[in-house]
Design a protein around this motif. Structure first.
Motif, mmCIF file in Angstrom:
data_model
loop_
_atom_site.group_PDB
_atom_site.id
_atom_site.type_symbol
_atom_site.label_atom_id
_atom_site.label_comp_id
_atom_site.label_asym_id
_atom_site.label_seq_id
_atom_site.Cartn_x
_atom_site.Cartn_y
_atom_site.Cartn_z
ATOM 1 N N UNK A 1 0.827 -1.208 0.000
ATOM 2 C CA UNK A 1 0.000 0.000 0.000
ATOM 3 C C UNK A 1 0.863 1.261 0.000
ATOM 4 N N UNK A 2 1.866 1.290 0.860
ATOM 5 C CA UNK A 2 2.734 2.468 0.951
ATOM 6 C C UNK A 2 3.470 2.703 -0.368
ATOM 7 N N UNK A 3 3.933 1.628 -0.979
ATOM 8 C CA UNK A 3 4.607 1.750 -2.277
ATOM 9 C C UNK A 3 3.635 2.245 -3.352
ATOM 10 N N UNK A 4 2.400 1.753 -3.320
ATOM 11 C CA UNK A 4 1.401 2.196 -4.297
ATOM 12 C C UNK A 4 1.070 3.680 -4.124
ATOM 13 N N UNK A 5 0.968 4.135 -2.875
ATOM 14 C CA UNK A 5 0.723 5.562 -2.635
ATOM 15 C C UNK A 5 1.858 6.392 -3.227
ATOM 16 N N UNK A 6 3.090 5.944 -3.015
ATOM 17 C CA UNK A 6 4.237 6.693 -3.548
ATOM 18 C C UNK A 6 4.240 6.657 -5.077
ATOM 19 N N UNK A 7 3.890 5.513 -5.635
ATOM 20 C CA UNK A 7 3.839 5.378 -7.093
ATOM 21 C C UNK A 7 2.861 6.386 -7.700
ATOM 22 N N UNK A 8 1.745 6.602 -7.017
ATOM 23 C CA UNK A 8 0.713 7.507 -7.524
ATOM 24 C C UNK A 8 0.988 8.969 -7.177
ATOM 25 N N UNK A 9 1.397 9.228 -5.951
ATOM 26 C CA UNK A 9 1.509 10.609 -5.471
ATOM 27 C C UNK A 9 2.914 11.202 -5.583
ATOM 28 N N UNK A 10 3.926 10.353 -5.528
ATOM 29 C CA UNK A 10 5.328 10.766 -5.677
ATOM 30 C C UNK A 10 5.771 11.831 -4.662
ATOM 31 N N UNK A 11 5.205 11.824 -3.461
ATOM 32 C CA UNK A 11 5.569 12.820 -2.460
ATOM 33 C C UNK A 11 7.000 12.646 -1.963
ATOM 34 N N UNK A 12 7.419 11.421 -1.765
ATOM 35 C CA UNK A 12 8.788 11.167 -1.303
ATOM 36 C C UNK A 12 9.778 11.598 -2.376
ATOM 37 N N UNK A 13 9.495 11.237 -3.609
ATOM 38 C CA UNK A 13 10.375 11.624 -4.721
ATOM 39 C C UNK A 13 10.490 13.154 -4.814
ATOM 40 N N UNK A 14 9.363 13.841 -4.727
ATOM 41 C CA UNK A 14 9.371 15.306 -4.788
ATOM 42 C C UNK A 14 10.141 15.902 -3.616
ATOM 43 N N UNK A 15 9.953 15.325 -2.440
ATOM 44 C CA UNK A 15 10.657 15.801 -1.256
ATOM 45 C C UNK A 15 12.170 15.630 -1.421
ATOM 46 N N UNK A 16 12.588 14.476 -1.916
ATOM 47 C CA UNK A 16 14.016 14.233 -2.105
ATOM 48 C C UNK A 16 14.599 15.153 -3.179
ATOM 49 N N UNK A 17 13.828 15.424 -4.235
ATOM 50 C CA UNK A 17 14.275 16.369 -5.260
ATOM 51 C C UNK A 17 14.430 17.770 -4.668
ATOM 52 N N UNK A 18 13.468 18.177 -3.858
ATOM 53 C CA UNK A 18 13.533 19.501 -3.229
ATOM 54 C C UNK A 18 14.755 19.598 -2.321
ATOM 55 N N UNK A 19 15.008 18.550 -1.549
ATOM 56 C CA UNK A 19 16.191 18.546 -0.677
ATOM 57 C C UNK A 19 17.467 18.687 -1.494
ATOM 58 N N UNK A 20 17.528 18.009 -2.613
ATOM 59 C CA UNK A 20 18.698 18.073 -3.478
ATOM 60 C C UNK A 20 18.887 19.479 -4.031
ATOM 61 N N UNK A 21 17.802 20.094 -4.485
ATOM 62 C CA UNK A 21 17.895 21.447 -5.031
ATOM 63 C C UNK A 21 18.297 22.458 -3.956
ATOM 64 N N UNK A 22 17.760 22.300 -2.761
ATOM 65 C CA UNK A 22 18.120 23.195 -1.666
ATOM 66 C C UNK A 22 19.605 23.037 -1.327
ATOM 67 N N UNK A 23 20.103 21.812 -1.354
ATOM 68 C CA UNK A 23 21.537 21.587 -1.104
ATOM 69 C C UNK A 23 22.375 22.302 -2.156
#
Length: 120
Positions: free
Chosen positions: A62-84
């Motif tokens: 379920x958690x993987x499916x939520x991420x697959x659809x919503x991509x919140x973790x991916x977006x968060x990690x991208x934002x962290x990378x850009x801020x760095x």
């Protein structure tokens, strides 16, 4: 569970855990955060060890499916990378202090900032 998988499951739970039922959350937390065995949880919950295992697998899916659809973790990690990157550019600017490339560095900061804003 491997450390990388443990970290991923923890992050997914941080983002999507509230979408699980109370029962799912309790068992998931006992396994991931309290390091309890399936057998221990089965005894406490009054279900079979296989039942705990199946529930855990459903939660992970379920958690993987939520991420697959919503991509919140991916977006968060991208934002962290850009801020760095923004922080690195700012540090370079401080160290350059009057460098002729200052306008280029400021332009890069603007581009990174805009990318973050577009992400959300």
């Amino acid at each position: 569970m491997e450390m990388e998988q443990f970290v991923r499951q923890s992050i997914l739970y941080d983002f999507y855990g509230e979408l699980l039922t109370e029962h799912q959350k309790r068992i998931y937390e006992d396994i991931i955060f309290h390091d309890m065995s399936y057998t221990e949880i089965a005894g406490i919950e009054g279900i079979s060890r296989q039942g705990v295992y199946d529930l855990m697998k459903r939660c992970e899916k379920l958690l993987e499916e939520y991420e697959e659809k919503l991509k919140l973790v991916e977006k968060f990690q991208n934002a962290k990378s850009m801020v760095a990157k923004i922080q690195a550019v700012a540090k370079e600017m401080k160290e350059a202090n009057g460098d002729t490339g200052l306008a280029d560095r400021i332009c890069e900061i603007e581009q990174l900032s805009n990318a973050i804003l577009e992400e959300y």
